[in-house]
Scaffold this motif. Structure first.
Motif, short mmCIF file in Angstrom:
data_model
loop_
_atom_site.label_atom_id
_atom_site.label_comp_id
_atom_site.label_asym_id
_atom_site.label_seq_id
_atom_site.Cartn_x
_atom_site.Cartn_y
_atom_site.Cartn_z
N GLU A 1 0.83 -1.21 0.00
CA GLU A 1 0.00 0.00 0.00
C GLU A 1 0.86 1.26 0.00
O GLU A 1 1.80 1.39 0.78
CB GLU A 1 -0.92 0.00 1.23
N THR A 2 0.53 2.19 -0.88
CA THR A 2 1.25 3.46 -0.96
C THR A 2 0.25 4.61 -0.96
O THR A 2 -0.92 4.44 -1.26
CB THR A 2 2.12 3.56 -2.23
N THR A 3 0.74 5.79 -0.59
CA THR A 3 -0.07 7.00 -0.64
C THR A 3 0.90 8.18 -0.70
O THR A 3 2.11 7.99 -0.90
CB THR A 3 -1.01 7.10 0.58
N VAL A 25 4.81 7.67 -0.03
CA VAL A 25 5.15 6.82 1.11
C VAL A 25 4.55 5.43 0.96
O VAL A 25 3.55 5.23 0.26
CB VAL A 25 4.67 7.46 2.44
N GLN A 26 5.19 4.48 1.64
CA GLN A 26 4.75 3.09 1.65
C GLN A 26 4.49 2.65 3.09
O GLN A 26 5.14 3.12 4.02
CB GLN A 26 5.81 2.19 1.00
N LYS A 27 3.54 1.74 3.25
CA LYS A 27 3.10 1.31 4.58
C LYS A 27 3.90 0.12 5.10
O LYS A 27 4.28 -0.78 4.34
CB LYS A 27 1.62 0.95 4.52
N THR A 84 1.87 1.50 12.95
CA THR A 84 1.83 1.62 11.49
C THR A 84 2.74 2.78 11.09
O THR A 84 2.61 3.89 11.61
CB THR A 84 0.41 1.90 10.98
N TRP A 110 4.68 4.95 7.81
CA TRP A 110 4.69 5.31 6.40
C TRP A 110 6.08 5.88 6.11
O TRP A 110 6.48 6.87 6.70
CB TRP A 110 3.61 6.34 6.09
N THR A 127 9.34 6.87 3.19
CA THR A 127 9.60 7.32 1.83
C THR A 127 11.03 6.99 1.40
O THR A 127 11.95 7.07 2.22
CB THR A 127 9.37 8.84 1.69
N LYS A 166 5.70 9.21 8.90
CA LYS A 166 4.65 9.17 9.92
C LYS A 166 4.63 7.78 10.55
O LYS A 166 4.79 6.77 9.86
CB LYS A 166 3.28 9.46 9.30
#
Length: 277
Positions: free
Chosen positions: A131-133, A140-142, A153, A155, A157, A178
């Motif tokens: 999952e990325t956002t 960023v990736q989870k 959790t 996130w 980069t 984060k």
């Protein structure tokens, strides 16, 4: 030409990594277990060099700087603005140093008069997600992990050439932008970053005592039960440094009562620590 291009890119990345950078995180906390509406927010710094990183409170650094200047000037505590110091109170009284070559994580915290240091003995086992956002300007990736009694959790980069993060977090293939626990009680959010000339040296008033993590936890509990023993002996039988500015006119019974009341109040306000185990 292609080989020269690759070499130039590698040298550029090495140069970027060798620079000293400060990443400012907003830390949001709910430290009081009985009052989850009492939310504390303050800034903390993650300073990164080519050899190590250092995570610490902005307020703690400012408080220490004020104290250091006062004592260096020979005027002692009498010259310190109490209101200013109260405004710089911090819920992040610890610091975390990560050594890049050895991968060691050193945790430092004050108990009574002294600084206790232990090396973290629990690995961070991350579970990577596809999952990325996007957070701010970073893709960023989870990743998730269980650590010290909380589910986290993160996130991260790969837009920045660092494999690090706030607090004890790190070990991901990028910088953590984060990280928060699943109860929403603790979170670290990257706000900004900039270059710095060099990593700071935090003032260490009192003795520095190296212990195992289990011994640190025992000393913490001992301090909560009998704080005066730490103020008098430095804790654990270690000699206390001389007090600046005298203070010999205080009634010992009144002093003990004040210290014990303050310690109990502090313990109540921090009854929901970041590490539950």
């Amino acid at each position: 030409m292609k080989k020269l291009g690759i070499l130039a890119l590698a040298l550029l990345m090495q140069h970027i990594s060798a620079q000293n950078n400060r990443f400012v995180y907003q830390v949001t906390m709910k430290p009081d277990a009985e009052n989850k509406t009492d939310i504390k927010t303050e800034n903390a710094y993650l300073d990164i060099s080519g050899e190590k990183s250092l995570f610490y409170s902005e307020n703690r650094y400012k408080r220490d700087s004020i104290l250091q200047k006062a004592f260096q000037g020979g005027v002692g505590r009498a010259s310190i603005n109490r209101e200013q110091m109260e405004g710089l109170r911090s819920n992040i009284n610890y610091s975390v140093e990560k050594d890049k070559s050895s991968q060691a994580i050193s945790f430092k915290d004050r108990i009574g008069r002294d600084i206790y240091v232990y090396e973290e003995d629990r690995p961070l086992n991350w579970k990577m997600s596809s999952e990325t956002t996007k957070i701010g300007e970073y893709k960023v990736q989870k990743a998730t992990t269980d650590f010290a009694g909380r589910k986290w959790t993160a996130w991260f980069t790969t837009d920045l050439p660092y494999q690090d993060g706030p607090y004890k977090f790190g070990g991901l293939p990028g910088l953590i932008v984060k990280v928060e626990d699943d109860k929403g009680e603790y979170s670290f959010d990257l706000m900004k970053n900039y270059k710095i000339a060099e990593l700071v040296t935090l003032n260490q008033f009192g003795n520095t005592i190296k212990v195992k993590r289990a011994d640190y936890l025992k000393q913490q509990e001992k301090f909560k039960k009998d704080p005066m023993s730490f103020m008098q002996s430095g804790g654990g039988g270690f000699p206390a440094p001389p007090r600046a500015g005298g203070g010999g006119n205080q009634n010992p019974a009144d002093m003990r009562k004040r210290v014990e009341e303050r310690t109990k109040e502090e313990a109540k306000r921090n009854s929901n620590p970041i590490e539950l185990q």
